[in-house]
Design a protein around this motif. Structure first.
Motif, PDB file in Angstrom:
ATOM      1  N   GLY A 106      15.248  16.843   3.205  1.00 14.31           N
ATOM      2  CA  GLY A 106      16.549  17.245   3.731  1.00 14.31           C
ATOM      3  C   GLY A 106      17.648  16.265   3.379  1.00 14.31           C
ATOM      4  O   GLY A 106      18.796  16.651   3.137  1.00 14.31           O
ATOM      5  N   GLU A 107      17.315  14.990   3.338  1.00  9.94           N
ATOM      6  CA  GLU A 107      18.326  13.965   3.056  1.00  9.94           C
ATOM      7  C   GLU A 107      18.576  13.769   1.567  1.00  9.94           C
ATOM      8  O   GLU A 107      19.714  13.570   1.137  1.00  9.94           O
ATOM      9  CB  GLU A 107      17.891  12.632   3.670  1.00  9.94           C
ATOM     10  N   TYR A 108      17.503  13.829   0.762  1.00 10.59           N
ATOM     11  CA  TYR A 108      17.626  13.489  -0.650  1.00 10.59           C
ATOM     12  C   TYR A 108      17.400  14.668  -1.603  1.00 10.59           C
ATOM     13  O   TYR A 108      17.650  14.540  -2.807  1.00 10.59           O
ATOM     14  CB  TYR A 108      16.599  12.408  -1.025  1.00 10.59           C
ATOM     15  N   GLY A 109      16.922  15.794  -1.069  1.00 14.79           N
ATOM     16  CA  GLY A 109      16.457  16.883  -1.928  1.00 14.79           C
ATOM     17  C   GLY A 109      17.475  17.420  -2.912  1.00 14.79           C
ATOM     18  O   GLY A 109      17.117  17.817  -4.017  1.00 14.79           O
ATOM     19  N   GLY A 110      18.742  17.422  -2.556  1.00 12.19           N
ATOM     20  CA  GLY A 110      19.758  17.962  -3.451  1.00 12.19           C
ATOM     21  C   GLY A 110      20.027  17.108  -4.665  1.00 12.19           C
ATOM     22  O   GLY A 110      20.637  17.577  -5.631  1.00 12.19           O
ATOM     23  N   ARG A 111      19.568  15.875  -4.645  1.00 14.81           N
ATOM     24  CA  ARG A 111      19.862  14.972  -5.764  1.00 14.81           C
ATOM     25  C   ARG A 111      18.628  14.225  -6.257  1.00 14.81           C
ATOM     26  O   ARG A 111      18.747  13.236  -6.981  1.00 14.81           O
ATOM     27  CB  ARG A 111      20.949  13.969  -5.373  1.00 14.81           C
ATOM     28  N   ALA A 112      17.445  14.667  -5.863  1.00 15.23           N
ATOM     29  CA  ALA A 112      16.213  13.981  -6.266  1.00 15.23           C
ATOM     30  C   ALA A 112      15.212  14.977  -6.828  1.00 15.23           C
ATOM     31  O   ALA A 112      15.118  16.109  -6.369  1.00 15.23           O
ATOM     32  CB  ALA A 112      15.593  13.257  -5.069  1.00 15.23           C
ATOM     33  N   ARG A 113      14.457  14.536  -7.812  1.00 18.09           N
ATOM     34  CA  ARG A 113      13.325  15.332  -8.271  1.00 18.09           C
ATOM     35  C   ARG A 113      12.144  15.026  -7.358  1.00 18.09           C
ATOM     36  O   ARG A 113      12.102  13.974  -6.718  1.00 18.09           O
ATOM     37  CB  ARG A 113      12.974  15.016  -9.721  1.00 18.09           C
ATOM     38  N   VAL A 114      11.186  15.936  -7.322  1.00 16.37           N
ATOM     39  CA  VAL A 114      10.027  15.780  -6.443  1.00 16.37           C
ATOM     40  C   VAL A 114       8.760  15.760  -7.293  1.00 16.37           C
ATOM     41  O   VAL A 114       8.554  16.633  -8.146  1.00 16.37           O
ATOM     42  CB  VAL A 114       9.947  16.921  -5.408  1.00 16.37           C
ATOM     43  N   ARG A 115       7.923  14.747  -7.052  1.00 22.31           N
ATOM     44  CA  ARG A 115       6.590  14.699  -7.647  1.00 22.31           C
ATOM     45  C   ARG A 115       5.580  14.845  -6.520  1.00 22.31           C
ATOM     46  O   ARG A 115       5.673  14.123  -5.521  1.00 22.31           O
ATOM     47  CB  ARG A 115       6.356  13.379  -8.392  1.00 22.31           C
ATOM     48  N   GLU A 116       4.646  15.759  -6.672  1.00 22.69           N
ATOM     49  CA  GLU A 116       3.644  16.006  -5.639  1.00 22.69           C
ATOM     50  C   GLU A 116       2.281  15.527  -6.122  1.00 22.69           C
ATOM     51  O   GLU A 116       1.849  15.874  -7.228  1.00 22.69           O
ATOM     52  CB  GLU A 116       3.610  17.492  -5.273  1.00 22.69           C
ATOM     53  N   TRP A 117       1.609  14.745  -5.270  1.00 24.49           N
ATOM     54  CA  TRP A 117       0.319  14.155  -5.614  1.00 24.49           C
ATOM     55  C   TRP A 117      -0.728  14.556  -4.573  1.00 24.49           C
ATOM     56  O   TRP A 117      -0.481  14.433  -3.374  1.00 24.49           O
ATOM     57  CB  TRP A 117       0.418  12.631  -5.661  1.00 24.49           C
ATOM     58  N   ASP A 118      -1.870  15.004  -5.046  1.00 22.29           N
ATOM     59  CA  ASP A 118      -2.946  15.429  -4.156  1.00 22.29           C
ATOM     60  C   ASP A 118      -3.886  14.255  -3.902  1.00 22.29           C
ATOM     61  O   ASP A 118      -5.029  14.222  -4.363  1.00 22.29           O
ATOM     62  CB  ASP A 118      -3.703  16.599  -4.790  1.00 22.29           C
ATOM     63  N   GLY A 119      -3.388  13.252  -3.180  1.00 26.77           N
ATOM     64  CA  GLY A 119      -4.184  12.068  -2.913  1.00 26.77           C
ATOM     65  C   GLY A 119      -3.466  11.108  -1.981  1.00 26.77           C
ATOM     66  O   GLY A 119      -2.510  11.486  -1.299  1.00 26.77           O
ATOM     67  N   GLU A 120      -3.939   9.846  -1.953  1.00 22.62           N
ATOM     68  CA  GLU A 120      -3.369   8.806  -1.096  1.00 22.62           C
ATOM     69  C   GLU A 120      -2.448   7.903  -1.903  1.00 22.62           C
ATOM     70  O   GLU A 120      -2.851   7.343  -2.916  1.00 22.62           O
ATOM     71  CB  GLU A 120      -4.481   7.940  -0.486  1.00 22.62           C
ATOM     72  N   LEU A 121      -1.221   7.762  -1.427  1.00 23.00           N
ATOM     73  CA  LEU A 121      -0.251   6.878  -2.060  1.00 23.00           C
ATOM     74  C   LEU A 121      -0.294   5.528  -1.337  1.00 23.00           C
ATOM     75  O   LEU A 121      -0.066   5.466  -0.127  1.00 23.00           O
ATOM     76  CB  LEU A 121       1.142   7.505  -1.992  1.00 23.00           C
ATOM     77  N   THR A 122      -0.605   4.471  -2.073  1.00 22.61           N
ATOM     78  CA  THR A 122      -0.737   3.135  -1.478  1.00 22.61           C
ATOM     79  C   THR A 122      -0.174   2.100  -2.447  1.00 22.61           C
ATOM     80  O   THR A 122       0.095   2.404  -3.616  1.00 22.61           O
ATOM     81  CB  THR A 122      -2.226   2.769  -1.225  1.00 22.61           C
ATOM     82  N   PRO A 123      -0.026   0.841  -1.995  1.00 22.25           N
ATOM     83  CA  PRO A 123       0.279  -0.210  -2.961  1.00 22.25           C
ATOM     84  C   PRO A 123      -0.798  -0.231  -4.039  1.00 22.25           C
ATOM     85  O   PRO A 123      -1.957   0.087  -3.778  1.00 22.25           O
ATOM     86  CB  PRO A 123       0.234  -1.493  -2.112  1.00 22.25           C
ATOM     87  N   GLY A 124      -0.433  -0.600  -5.233  1.00 21.26           N
ATOM     88  CA  GLY A 124      -1.405  -0.619  -6.324  1.00 21.26           C
ATOM     89  C   GLY A 124      -2.401  -1.751  -6.179  1.00 21.26           C
ATOM     90  O   GLY A 124      -2.320  -2.581  -5.271  1.00 21.26           O
ATOM     91  N   ARG A 125      -3.361  -1.788  -7.087  1.00 17.81           N
ATOM     92  CA  ARG A 125      -4.367  -2.851  -7.119  1.00 17.81           C
ATOM     93  C   ARG A 125      -3.766  -4.127  -7.693  1.00 17.81           C
ATOM     94  O   ARG A 125      -2.842  -4.094  -8.500  1.00 17.81           O
ATOM     95  CB  ARG A 125      -5.553  -2.453  -8.001  1.00 17.81           C
ATOM     96  N   HIS A 126      -4.328  -5.266  -7.282  1.00 12.08           N
ATOM     97  CA  HIS A 126      -3.991  -6.538  -7.912  1.00 12.08           C
ATOM     98  C   HIS A 126      -5.231  -7.027  -8.647  1.00 12.08           C
ATOM     99  O   HIS A 126      -6.332  -6.992  -8.107  1.00 12.08           O
ATOM    100  CB  HIS A 126      -3.558  -7.579  -6.879  1.00 12.08           C
ATOM    101  N   GLU A 127      -5.045  -7.483  -9.904  1.00  8.52           N
ATOM    102  CA  GLU A 127      -6.171  -7.934 -10.724  1.00  8.52           C
ATOM    103  C   GLU A 127      -6.160  -9.462 -10.832  1.00  8.52           C
ATOM    104  O   GLU A 127      -5.397 -10.034 -11.617  1.00  8.52           O
ATOM    105  CB  GLU A 127      -6.096  -7.309 -12.112  1.00  8.52           C
ATOM    106  N   PRO A 128      -6.999 -10.145 -10.026  1.00  7.53           N
ATOM    107  CA  PRO A 128      -6.999 -11.610 -10.050  1.00  7.53           C
ATOM    108  C   PRO A 128      -7.607 -12.202 -11.321  1.00  7.53           C
ATOM    109  O   PRO A 128      -7.337 -13.351 -11.659  1.00  7.53           O
ATOM    110  CB  PRO A 128      -7.825 -11.982  -8.817  1.00  7.53           C
ATOM    111  N   GLY A 129      -8.432 -11.436 -12.030  1.00 16.21           N
ATOM    112  CA  GLY A 129      -9.078 -11.953 -13.235  1.00 16.21           C
ATOM    113  C   GLY A 129      -8.345 -11.605 -14.514  1.00 16.21           C
ATOM    114  O   GLY A 129      -8.939 -11.638 -15.603  1.00 16.21           O
ATOM    115  N   ALA A 130      -7.053 -11.315 -14.414  1.00 17.28           N
ATOM    116  CA  ALA A 130      -6.317 -10.822 -15.575  1.00 17.28           C
ATOM    117  C   ALA A 130      -6.232 -11.837 -16.707  1.00 17.28           C
ATOM    118  O   ALA A 130      -6.276 -11.470 -17.882  1.00 17.28           O
ATOM    119  CB  ALA A 130      -4.916 -10.399 -15.159  1.00 17.28           C
ATOM    120  N   ARG A 131      -6.107 -13.108 -16.387  1.00 17.49           N
ATOM    121  CA  ARG A 131      -5.959 -14.101 -17.458  1.00 17.49           C
ATOM    122  C   ARG A 131      -7.200 -14.113 -18.355  1.00 17.49           C
ATOM    123  O   ARG A 131      -7.094 -14.114 -19.584  1.00 17.49           O
ATOM    124  CB  ARG A 131      -5.707 -15.484 -16.871  1.00 17.49           C
ATOM    125  N   THR A 132      -8.375 -14.110 -17.754  1.00 15.39           N
ATOM    126  CA  THR A 132      -9.607 -14.055 -18.545  1.00 15.39           C
ATOM    127  C   THR A 132      -9.705 -12.739 -19.292  1.00 15.39           C
ATOM    128  O   THR A 132     -10.030 -12.701 -20.489  1.00 15.39           O
ATOM    129  CB  THR A 132     -10.832 -14.227 -17.633  1.00 15.39           C
TER     130      THR A 132
END
Length: 204
Positions: free
Chosen positions: A42-68
């Motif tokens: 209702g607040e943003y719909g007139g000026r925003a596109r919508v993406r619909e996802w059939d799952g859980e939206l959460t912060p992403g993963r962090h990879e501590p071993g990335a340097r190796t």
């Protein structure tokens, strides 16, 4: 451009309270709002596109071993090197036997990062010492943390950077068991990854 990301469930942290029927609004590289989907529409719909996802939206993963993973492991180029080197990442003596230039390390890192983005990774532990690897990481927009920093991604909050992923839950059609956003663990199947507001991975 404003984008409303609607999911079955939103979690502000990987282990946080599930918020069914919620959505997240992205403005540029920032989170503009989090709340019930109908209210945000209702607040943003007139000026925003919508993406619909059939799952859980959460912060992403962090990879501590990335340097190796990026600077000591070589990821063969599929399909060009698979016949000679196989498809599995190479380590130790197998890497030492290759003619590794900074350019080749950068190409390997790019392939590894594509795989990480496909698992919902939005943050890495650095620092990265190879110049081409640093460049490749920088171009992805992934958040890079110093060793000893937080092992979990920051919570999703309005005004914060729009880094998150959408994972298929056990009740999602085609979903697989796993822990969304689990650091160092076996994550659930990733449907989408967003880094600094950009959709950088979407499962076909």
């Amino acid at each position: 451009m404003l984008t409303i990301h609607r999911a079955r469930v939103v979690r502000r942290t990987p282990e946080g309270e599930p918020l069914p029927g919620h959505a997240l609004v992205v403005d540029g590289d920032r989170i503009a709002a989090i709340g019930p989907y109908e209210e945000l529409l209702g607040e943003y719909g007139g000026r925003a596109r919508v993406r619909e996802w059939d799952g859980e939206l959460t912060p992403g993963r962090h990879e501590p071993g990335a340097r190796t993973l990026l600077e000591s492991v070589y990821h063969p180029d599929d399909p060009y090197e698979v016949d000679e080197l196989g498809s599995a990442p190479l380590t130790g003596e197998a890497v030492a036997a290759l003619e590794m230039t900074d350019t080749r390390w950068g190409q390997s890192a790019r392939r590894a990062l594509q795989k990480l983005l496909a698992t919902g990774t939005t943050g890495l532990t650095g620092p990265f010492t190879r110049p081409r690897v640093r460049t490749v990481v920088s171009r992805t927009g992934l958040r890079v943390l110093a060793p000893g920093g937080p092992a979990a991604p920051p919570p999703l909050t309005p005004g914060g950077r729009a880094d998150f992923a959408v994972f298929a839950g056990p009740d999602t059609p085609g979903g697989e068991p796993g822990t969304p956003g689990a650091p160092g663990g076996e994550p659930a199947r990733c449907l989408a990854t967003v880094v600094a507001g950009r959709l950088v991975h979407r499962r076909a």
